[in-house]
Design an enzyme around this catalytic site. Structure first.
Site, PDB file in Angstrom:
ATOM      1  N   GLU A   1       0.397  -1.737  -0.537  1.00 29.14           N
ATOM      2  CA  GLU A   1       0.335   0.115  -0.052  1.00 29.14           C
ATOM      3  C   GLU A   1       0.809   1.552   0.297  1.00 29.14           C
ATOM      4  OE1 GLU A   1      -2.798  -0.412   3.028  1.00 29.14           O
ATOM      5  OE2 GLU A   1      -3.951  -2.482   2.643  1.00 29.14           O
TER       6      GLU A   1
ATOM      7  N   GLU B   1      -6.179  -9.736  -3.150  1.00 29.47           N
ATOM      8  CA  GLU B   1      -7.201 -10.125  -1.929  1.00 29.47           C
ATOM      9  C   GLU B   1      -8.172  -9.899  -2.078  1.00 29.47           C
ATOM     10  OE1 GLU B   1      -5.782  -8.171   1.433  1.00 29.47           O
ATOM     11  OE2 GLU B   1      -3.766  -8.351   0.578  1.00 29.47           O
TER      12      GLU B   1
END
Ligand SMILES: *[C@@H]1O[C@H](CO)[C@@H](O)[C@H](O)[C@H]1NC(C)=O
Ligand SMILES: *[C@@H]1O[C@H](CO)[C@@H](O)[C@H](O)[C@H]1NC(C)=O
Ligand SMILES: *[C@@H]1O[C@H](CO)[C@@H](O)[C@H](O)[C@H]1NC(C)=O
Ligand SMILES: *[C@@H]1O[C@H](CO)[C@@H](O)[C@H](O)[C@H]1NC(C)=O
Ligand SMILES: *[C@@H]1O[C@H](CO)[C@@H](O)[C@H](O)[C@H]1NC(C)=O
Ligand SMILES: *[C@@H]1O[C@H](CO)[C@@H](O)[C@H](O)[C@H]1NC(C)=O
Length: 576
Positions: A347, A454
């Site tokens: 991220e 994910e």
């Protein structure tokens, strides 16, 4: 990284459908994207689709001013007409066109954009009649040349809406040309996916069965059995798998790819500074090895300041640098050669914990260092919202590509394999597949592998339907090389998605995953050879065993055969 114009498979060739004797002209989806900034814009895709006057050749017909600015048509030196909004005071001051959306349809959007000065993000916005604003796509526009903005929307209601443009910088003029909005029905969208799957995930294979003396054998039974899928479609696991035999059996009978949700993270392996404990991650890795399951490493660092080990949050820059170096060396060396991927700095578009404390090159440096310690894994960026939420400008494709460029060009990183990780945590509403596809098209210009890392869909009335749509969309895209869902059995405690309940019975979501696992492999195919000894089959990529039984003697031979992407078709000769 100045990525070249992408020209892969212009699927523009129209498909002719024969419906009740009438030839209906159905347009297939156009994947083409260019990241080049052009002196003159190209023509509107799909000739504009449902947009009236898409190239402003009829002046402003069909268009109205939005907000307080002034709009006008200008003509370039080469004689091209385009629209300009000037005297803007609000980001949405632009031009708009009213269009009718039909519930269930997917709309592919594109336009060419430019700013009167400077560089900035331009978005396409859909305003519903309740004044709700839905972003449909973003691009970083420049001055002096035209950039392609791609995006889309899926209509979850039938309504008249306005399509307009947004640019935060109100000081500059906004220029637009060649606007296109092409509707696709749900079934057209699906048939495009199915065509792509046939084209990109399967290969035609011809077997020829011949007698040892060279004579082709007619009527020979050939049994082709897939033993491993060539496409990684996996599922996460967590520590609960270590204590549940049922979880282990359930998992190993389905999946050959996984990610540990939290167990490799820094906050799990070094709860107290200097006291590393890898016992859980090690045991999970041992389980995957026993069952021939490939593992994506997740993650070395996480750039979110909240997701650090407690003790890390209060370190000085110098202390952090030392501790982070130790962490990286420790975890990467420990699992060297045993992982297929690492999420290196998770991220790092949304957050910048390490960049803020250690300098703007912190991420790039860690990718470089990780690569030097272990050359096997593909070193991934891993972000949320890029495909799942069109309202988040932090992760638009150009920003993703720019960060990748910094990693690839960092001194010492020559030869590094980098990947694009898209988490895919979807909320419970209708997923915007048209937007998702436009982002994949845009990221595909890098030619780097893209994984959905994910995937999850929040609980809601259509959870299983939406999950299926998302998984199909990903699998049908030529640039996607793997998919991992973040889910598991109820006992593992994943909050949004359970594939099986407490008794290991499938949930509706679990049914979707099992259905697709089954649909995306060839299973067992039985065929008989023709007079030339040939058997022609279209097989999903993967590993097969092929058993040939002699028509008279009934003696049989088995061989292994791999069907791989990009390997040219050749005849597989079997002598019996
Ligand atoms: C349609 O989708 C939008 C945005 O995703 C959402 O805000 C809205 O509530 C949805 N409307 C319906 C009728 O489902
Ligand atoms: C938009 O307005 C039409 C009538 O003009 C109405 O039928 C429709 O429900 C409205 N749609 C939304 C999303 O509010
Ligand atoms: C090869 O062997 C098969 C089976 O024994 C026989 O039918 C065929 O005639 C042979 N061909 C040649 C060219 O010898
Ligand atoms: C490491 O972690 C495991 C699992 O939580 C625990 O059983 C073990 O006692 C720990 N080892 C040390 C040395 O703390
Ligand atoms: C970051 O790395 C680049 C080389 O990729 C270098 O030119 C630049 O000076 C570095 N910046 C800092 C702040 O270290
Ligand atoms: C074929 O593959 C299977 C499974 O990977 C393996 O057990 C077997 O030994 C292989 N057979 C041959 C003939 O290579």
């Amino acid at each position: 990284m100045k990525v070249e114009a992408e020209a892969y498979t212009l699927l523009l060739a129209s498909i002719l459908l024969l419906i009740s004797g009438v030839r209906v002209h159905a347009i297939s989806y156009d994947h083409s994207v260019t990241t080049e900034c052009l002196v003159e814009p190209q023509r509107a895709q799909y000739e504009g689709g449902i947009i009236v006057n898409p190239g402003f050749d009829q002046s402003l017909r069909g268009w109205t001013v939005n907000g307080k600015g002034v709009i006008e048509v200008r003509i370039s030196k080469e004689g091209n007409r385009f629209v300009v909004a000037r005297n803007r005071t609000h980001p949405l001051d632009s031009f708009s066109q009213r269009i009718q959306l039909e519930k269930g349809k997917r709309y592919a959007f594109s336009a060419w954009v430019q700013l009167g000065e400077e560089t900035g993000t331009v978005s396409v916005v859909i305003r519903t009649n309740r004044s709700e604003l839905v972003r449909g796509g973003h691009v970083i526009a420049q001055h002096g040349c035209w950039t392609l903005l791609k995006g889309g929307i899926v209509a979850n209601f039938s309504s008249s809406v306005e399509i307009l443009f947004e640019s935060q910088n109100t000081e500059v003029e906004l220029w637009v040309d060649s606007v296109s909005l092409q509707p696709f029905t749900k079934s057209q969208w699906r048939s495009h996916q199915d065509c792509n799957i046939e084209r990109i995930r399967k290969s035609k294979v011809r077997f020829q069965i011949v007698h040892t003396n060279g004579t082709a054998l007619e009527g020979t039974t050939v049994l082709i059995n897939q033993i491993r899928s060539g496409f990684p479609f996996g599922c996460s696991i967590n520590h609960n798998i270590l204590t549940s035999k049922d979880y282990q059996t359930w998992f190993a009978s389905r999946f050959q790819y996984t990610t540990f949700t939290n167990e490799m993270k820094w906050y799990s392996t070094e709860i107290k500074q200097g006291e590393e404990n890898y016992s859980i991650a090690d045991a999970m890795l041992e389980f995957t090895k026993q069952h021939n399951i490939a593992v994506r490493g997740h993650n070395i660092f996480w750039d979110n300041p909240k997701e650090q080990p407690q003790w890390v949050k209060s370190l000085s820059s110098e202390e952090l640098q030392k501790a982070a170096e130790k962490r990286l060396n420790s975890v990467v060396s420990r699992y060297k050669g045993q992982l297929i991927a690492w999420d290196v700095v998770n991220e790092n578009l949304h957050f910048s914990f390490f960049e803020d404390k250690l300098g703007q090159n912190a991420s790039a440096e860690y990718y470089s260092k990780a690569y030097k310690l272990d050359q096997k894994p593909i070193m991934f960026m891993n972000e949320y919202n890029a495909i799942e939420y069109s309202g988040d400008k932090a992760v638009i494709p150009e920003k993703y590509k720019k960060k990748l460029e910094g990693i690839l060009s960092y001194p010492g990183s020559e030869g590094i394999s980098v990947g694009i990780g898209l988490q895919g945590h979807f909320v419970s509403g209708q997923p915007n597949l048209a937007f998702m596809r436009s982002v994949l098209d845009s990221l595909a210009t890098t030619k780097l592998p893209i994984w959905l890392t994910e995937v999850s869909v929040d609980k809601g009335p259509n959870q299983e339907e939406y999950l299926e749509e998302i998984l199909r969309e990903a699998y049908a895209h030529p640039a996607v090389e793997g998919i991992i869902t973040f889910s598991g059995p109820a006992i593992a405690g994943f909050k949004d998605m359970h594939l099986v309940d407490e008794n290991f019975r499938n949930t509706p979501v679990g049914d979707v995953v099992d259905k697709l696992l089954n649909e995306w492999k060839s299973g067992s195919v039985q065929a008989k050879t023709d007079s030339r000894g040939f058997v022609d089959v279209s097989l999903f990529h993967g590993d097969y065993d092929v058993t040939v039984t002699h028509p008279v003697t009934k003696s049989s031979t088995t061989l292994n055969h791999s069907v791989k992407k990009h390997t040219p078709q050749k005849i597989v000769r079997v002598h019996v």
